[in-house]
Motif scaffolding. Sequence first.
Motif, PDB file in Angstrom:
ATOM      1  N   LYS A  46     -80.872  74.796  -0.475  1.00 43.17           N
ATOM      2  CA  LYS A  46     -79.731  74.065   0.040  1.00 43.17           C
ATOM      3  C   LYS A  46     -80.246  72.742   0.610  1.00 43.17           C
ATOM      4  N   VAL A  47     -79.646  71.659   0.208  1.00 46.99           N
ATOM      5  CA  VAL A  47     -80.117  70.337   0.612  1.00 46.99           C
ATOM      6  C   VAL A  47     -79.088  69.688   1.537  1.00 46.99           C
ATOM      7  N   LYS A  48     -79.552  69.191   2.676  1.00 47.83           N
ATOM      8  CA  LYS A  48     -78.682  68.522   3.632  1.00 47.83           C
ATOM      9  C   LYS A  48     -79.314  67.203   4.073  1.00 47.83           C
ATOM     10  N   TRP A  49     -78.462  66.243   4.369  1.00 47.23           N
ATOM     11  CA  TRP A  49     -78.893  64.930   4.840  1.00 47.23           C
ATOM     12  C   TRP A  49     -78.486  64.759   6.299  1.00 47.23           C
ATOM     13  N   PHE A  50     -79.372  64.065   7.047  1.00 48.99           N
ATOM     14  CA  PHE A  50     -79.110  63.868   8.471  1.00 48.99           C
ATOM     15  C   PHE A  50     -79.464  62.450   8.899  1.00 48.99           C
ATOM     16  N   THR A  51     -78.792  61.980   9.931  1.00 50.91           N
ATOM     17  CA  THR A  51     -79.242  60.829  10.722  1.00 50.91           C
ATOM     18  C   THR A  51     -79.346  61.352  12.147  1.00 50.91           C
ATOM     19  N   GLY A  52     -80.565  61.371  12.660  1.00 48.39           N
ATOM     20  CA  GLY A  52     -80.766  62.023  13.953  1.00 48.39           C
ATOM     21  C   GLY A  52     -80.479  63.501  13.808  1.00 48.39           C
ATOM     22  N   LYS A  53     -79.624  64.040  14.675  1.00 52.30           N
ATOM     23  CA  LYS A  53     -79.238  65.444  14.600  1.00 52.30           C
ATOM     24  C   LYS A  53     -77.907  65.639  13.875  1.00 52.30           C
ATOM     25  N   ASP A  54     -77.294  64.548  13.476  1.00 57.06           N
ATOM     26  CA  ASP A  54     -75.975  64.615  12.855  1.00 57.06           C
ATOM     27  C   ASP A  54     -76.098  64.764  11.335  1.00 57.06           C
ATOM     28  N   GLU A  55     -75.466  65.802  10.806  1.00 57.20           N
ATOM     29  CA  GLU A  55     -75.456  65.993   9.363  1.00 57.20           C
ATOM     30  C   GLU A  55     -74.495  64.998   8.716  1.00 57.20           C
ATOM     31  N   ILE A  56     -74.910  64.439   7.601  1.00 56.97           N
ATOM     32  CA  ILE A  56     -74.072  63.499   6.864  1.00 56.97           C
ATOM     33  C   ILE A  56     -73.144  64.279   5.947  1.00 56.97           C
ATOM     34  N   ARG A  57     -71.856  63.999   6.059  1.00 60.50           N
ATOM     35  CA  ARG A  57     -70.856  64.659   5.222  1.00 60.50           C
ATOM     36  C   ARG A  57     -70.299  63.655   4.209  1.00 60.50           C
ATOM     37  N   PRO A  58     -69.863  64.128   3.047  1.00 63.60           N
ATOM     38  CA  PRO A  58     -69.237  63.219   2.076  1.00 63.60           C
ATOM     39  C   PRO A  58     -68.023  62.526   2.687  1.00 63.60           C
ATOM     40  N   SER A  59     -67.853  61.238   2.354  1.00 66.78           N
ATOM     41  CA  SER A  59     -66.749  60.441   2.885  1.00 66.78           C
ATOM     42  C   SER A  59     -66.439  59.334   1.873  1.00 66.78           C
ATOM     43  N   PRO A  60     -65.379  58.548   2.119  1.00 65.88           N
ATOM     44  CA  PRO A  60     -65.068  57.444   1.201  1.00 65.88           C
ATOM     45  C   PRO A  60     -66.199  56.431   1.055  1.00 65.88           C
ATOM     46  N   THR A  61     -67.072  56.337   2.057  1.00 71.50           N
ATOM     47  CA  THR A  61     -68.164  55.358   1.997  1.00 71.50           C
ATOM     48  C   THR A  61     -69.524  55.986   1.715  1.00 71.50           C
ATOM     49  N   LYS A  62     -69.597  57.322   1.725  1.00 73.70           N
ATOM     50  CA  LYS A  62     -70.872  58.005   1.494  1.00 73.70           C
ATOM     51  C   LYS A  62     -70.679  59.132   0.482  1.00 73.70           C
ATOM     52  N   GLN A  63     -71.536  59.156  -0.532  1.00 71.28           N
ATOM     53  CA  GLN A  63     -71.458  60.186  -1.565  1.00 71.28           C
ATOM     54  C   GLN A  63     -72.778  60.946  -1.624  1.00 71.28           C
ATOM     55  N   LEU A  64     -72.697  62.271  -1.685  1.00 71.75           N
ATOM     56  CA  LEU A  64     -73.875  63.135  -1.735  1.00 71.75           C
ATOM     57  C   LEU A  64     -73.886  63.915  -3.039  1.00 71.75           C
ATOM     58  N   SER A  65     -75.063  64.098  -3.593  1.00 74.03           N
ATOM     59  CA  SER A  65     -75.172  64.905  -4.814  1.00 74.03           C
ATOM     60  C   SER A  65     -76.549  65.567  -4.874  1.00 74.03           C
ATOM     61  N   LEU A  75     -78.191  60.193  -1.922  1.00 72.47           N
ATOM     62  CA  LEU A  75     -77.188  59.726  -0.954  1.00 72.47           C
ATOM     63  C   LEU A  75     -76.860  58.286  -1.312  1.00 72.47           C
ATOM     64  N   GLU A  76     -75.584  58.023  -1.575  1.00 74.62           N
ATOM     65  CA  GLU A  76     -75.125  56.670  -1.861  1.00 74.62           C
ATOM     66  C   GLU A  76     -74.255  56.186  -0.712  1.00 74.62           C
ATOM     67  N   ILE A  77     -74.619  55.025  -0.162  1.00 73.12           N
ATOM     68  CA  ILE A  77     -73.814  54.385   0.877  1.00 73.12           C
ATOM     69  C   ILE A  77     -73.152  53.183   0.219  1.00 73.12           C
ATOM     70  N   LEU A  78     -71.860  53.273  -0.019  1.00 73.26           N
ATOM     71  CA  LEU A  78     -71.173  52.288  -0.840  1.00 73.26           C
ATOM     72  C   LEU A  78     -70.990  50.948  -0.136  1.00 73.26           C
ATOM     73  N   GLU A  79     -70.733  50.969   1.142  1.00 75.74           N
ATOM     74  CA  GLU A  79     -70.526  49.732   1.904  1.00 75.74           C
ATOM     75  C   GLU A  79     -71.373  49.782   3.179  1.00 75.74           C
ATOM     76  N   PRO A  80     -72.664  49.494   3.057  1.00 71.64           N
ATOM     77  CA  PRO A  80     -73.548  49.589   4.225  1.00 71.64           C
ATOM     78  C   PRO A  80     -73.110  48.669   5.365  1.00 71.64           C
TER      79      PRO A  80
END
Length: 214
Positions: A46-65, A75-80
């Motif tokens: 199982k693969v998870k992405w984090f910034t600090g202790k916060d897990e990154i969830r898929p959103s309109p500006t962030k895509q995970l695969s 991890l794609e950040i569409l509008e940094p």
Amino acid sequence: MDVNELLEKEETGIAPHFIQPLKPQIIEETSKAILQCTVVGQPTPKVKWFTGKDEIRPSPTKQLSYNPETGVATLEILEPSPEDETIYRVKADNKFGQAECRANLIISKSVAVTQPLVMYAPKITKPVKAIVASVNEDIVLEADFEGTPKPDITWLRNGKEIKPSDNFEIEVEENKTILRIKKKTNKKQKGGKYEVRAINIKGGGSFLWYSCNN
């Protein structure tokens, strides 16, 4: 098959490990960010992405695969934004263990790349021609010039700068200048030594034309 053999077979596997770890990224502020790594294990981790202790969830500006066949996690950040300029952490785990890697993202302002300006001193490329003018018509003196940056053009009579007036008109185009001496100008004001000068920060050039006094 006894119980011990069955348990041993069930427990066979591979802990997650990174074949290609996450690498630091530097992007321009107008570009999307793509953070990528390759992690494999058996069973599929199982693969998870984090910034600090916060897990990154898929959103309109962030895509995970995550592709379990190739192990590529993206991890794609569409509008940094400035908030996205931080350290990212990828964690992969299965029942045989876990692995983690991290890298930072830097957002730089784009800088336009321009060719340096090649400067050179002005010169008169087409000097003023001697003319014969009637007292009933304007006297028109012309000269072509060049120089980079574009030079400042000055007309002089007997060493003194000519200012635009009712008697004198001065035009400066891209690479050409014109001095027009109005026909109403008296003979004494017309006569003399005329000079056109072109000057920029690299130097200057000039050309003389002598008028008739009679």
